[in-house]
Design a protein around this motif. Structure first.
Motif, PDB file in Angstrom:
ATOM      1  N   HIS A 100       3.078  24.286 -15.647  1.00 30.38           N
ATOM      2  CA  HIS A 100       1.648  24.560 -15.770  1.00 30.38           C
ATOM      3  C   HIS A 100       0.859  23.398 -15.181  1.00 30.38           C
ATOM      4  O   HIS A 100       1.321  22.266 -15.180  1.00 30.38           O
ATOM      5  CB  HIS A 100       1.243  24.805 -17.225  1.00 30.38           C
TER       6      HIS A 100
ATOM      7  N   ASP B  77      -1.946  20.862 -15.524  1.00 33.89           N
ATOM      8  CA  ASP B  77      -2.593  20.266 -16.696  1.00 33.89           C
ATOM      9  C   ASP B  77      -4.095  20.466 -16.749  1.00 33.89           C
ATOM     10  O   ASP B  77      -4.638  20.781 -17.790  1.00 33.89           O
ATOM     11  CB  ASP B  77      -2.279  18.774 -16.786  1.00 33.89           C
TER      12      ASP B  77
ATOM     13  N   TYR C 256      -6.966  24.477 -16.884  1.00 33.25           N
ATOM     14  CA  TYR C 256      -7.567  25.239 -17.971  1.00 33.25           C
ATOM     15  C   TYR C 256      -8.977  24.765 -18.308  1.00 33.25           C
ATOM     16  O   TYR C 256      -9.812  25.545 -18.714  1.00 33.25           O
ATOM     17  CB  TYR C 256      -6.671  25.157 -19.213  1.00 33.25           C
TER      18      TYR C 256
ATOM     19  N   THR D 209      -8.844  29.829 -18.401  1.00 34.74           N
ATOM     20  CA  THR D 209      -7.661  30.411 -17.770  1.00 34.74           C
ATOM     21  C   THR D 209      -6.666  29.310 -17.442  1.00 34.74           C
ATOM     22  O   THR D 209      -7.018  28.310 -16.837  1.00 34.74           O
ATOM     23  CB  THR D 209      -8.054  31.155 -16.473  1.00 34.74           C
ATOM     24  N   SER D 210      -5.416  29.510 -17.853  1.00 30.62           N
ATOM     25  CA  SER D 210      -4.375  28.545 -17.508  1.00 30.62           C
ATOM     26  C   SER D 210      -3.705  28.993 -16.216  1.00 30.62           C
ATOM     27  O   SER D 210      -3.693  30.167 -15.875  1.00 30.62           O
ATOM     28  CB  SER D 210      -3.344  28.422 -18.636  1.00 30.62           C
ATOM     29  N   THR D 211      -3.152  28.024 -15.493  1.00 24.73           N
ATOM     30  CA  THR D 211      -2.440  28.298 -14.253  1.00 24.73           C
ATOM     31  C   THR D 211      -0.995  27.892 -14.473  1.00 24.73           C
ATOM     32  O   THR D 211      -0.722  26.735 -14.793  1.00 24.73           O
ATOM     33  CB  THR D 211      -3.061  27.501 -13.089  1.00 24.73           C
ATOM     34  N   ARG D 212      -0.072  28.866 -14.319  1.00 22.88           N
ATOM     35  CA  ARG D 212       1.322  28.549 -14.613  1.00 22.88           C
ATOM     36  C   ARG D 212       2.277  29.436 -13.827  1.00 22.88           C
ATOM     37  O   ARG D 212       1.918  30.502 -13.335  1.00 22.88           O
ATOM     38  CB  ARG D 212       1.614  28.662 -16.096  1.00 22.88           C
TER      39      ARG D 212
ATOM     40  N   GLU E  23      -5.325  34.538 -24.193  1.00 24.61           N
ATOM     41  CA  GLU E  23      -5.350  33.491 -23.175  1.00 24.61           C
ATOM     42  C   GLU E  23      -5.128  34.146 -21.824  1.00 24.61           C
ATOM     43  O   GLU E  23      -4.221  34.953 -21.666  1.00 24.61           O
ATOM     44  CB  GLU E  23      -4.240  32.483 -23.460  1.00 24.61           C
TER      45      GLU E  23
ATOM     46  N   THR F 251      -4.075  33.949 -17.898  1.00 24.48           N
ATOM     47  CA  THR F 251      -3.242  33.122 -17.039  1.00 24.48           C
ATOM     48  C   THR F 251      -3.304  33.650 -15.610  1.00 24.48           C
ATOM     49  O   THR F 251      -3.502  34.843 -15.383  1.00 24.48           O
ATOM     50  CB  THR F 251      -1.771  33.122 -17.482  1.00 24.48           C
TER      51      THR F 251
END
Length: 176
Positions: free
Chosen positions: A54, A56, A59, A64-67, A108, A110
């Motif tokens: 991911h 860091d 987000y 939104t997280s990027t992974r 969440e 992504t």
């Protein structure tokens, strides 16, 4: 009324309180092979496993997280996967979308991580019989990792370069 003061009861209660969640394990490391980052996961018991990267800072403020995340049943004890590449045979690449947030509540969002950018910080994590200690890295760390070496967690805040064999040996011990 009788008071319970036996020392064994105190030890039992402390054991029950502290034994609920197994500690994170140093079972994930980063290697560089032919100039490409490769994730190593030592699968403690052949159980369903996961490996993920991911970004860091992605987000922050976006919700939104990027992974990049793969999961599956390992065919061997040590799984080596080029990061951001296709998953090993029998594993799945988990895509973007919405998932339940940790601890309940909102979902969440992504989005897929498709490239590593200079200056960005990343976390390499995973799971086998328990959660892995996350290895934090940047592209600049690739030059520190020599042939037959990995960047492994020293603890939850720091990493160290060590031989691949020493890492696998230590990871196996943490699985016991």
């Amino acid at each position: 009324m009788r008071r319970l003061t036996h020392p064994g009861i105190l030890v039992l209660l402390l054991g029950l309180l502290t034994g609920c969640t197994p500690p994170d394990q140093p079972i994930v490391a980063l290697s560089v092979q032919d100039g490409r980052p490769v994730g190593l996961l030592v699968t403690c018991d052949g159980a369903f496993s996961q490996l993920s990267v991911h970004e860091d800072d992605a987000y922050e403020g976006t919700g939104t997280s990027t992974r990049w995340h793969i999961s599956g049943k390992p065919a061997q004890e040590v799984v080596e996967v080029p990061l951001l590449g296709p998953p090993p045979q029998g594993w799945d690449l988990d895509g973007s979308g919405e998932t339940p947030a940790a601890g309940g509540g909102d979902t969440e969002k992504t989005r897929p991580l498709t490239e590593l950018r200079p200056g960005a910080s990343y976390g390499l994590g995973g799971r086998s019989s328990g959660n892995a200690i996350t290895v934090t890295f940047t592209i600049a760390d690739f030059g520190r990792i020599g042939p037959d070496q990995v960047l492994a967690p020293k603890d939850h805040r720091t990493t160290r370069v060590m031989t691949r064999n020493d890492f696998v040996r230590a990871a196996r011990k943490s699985c016991d």
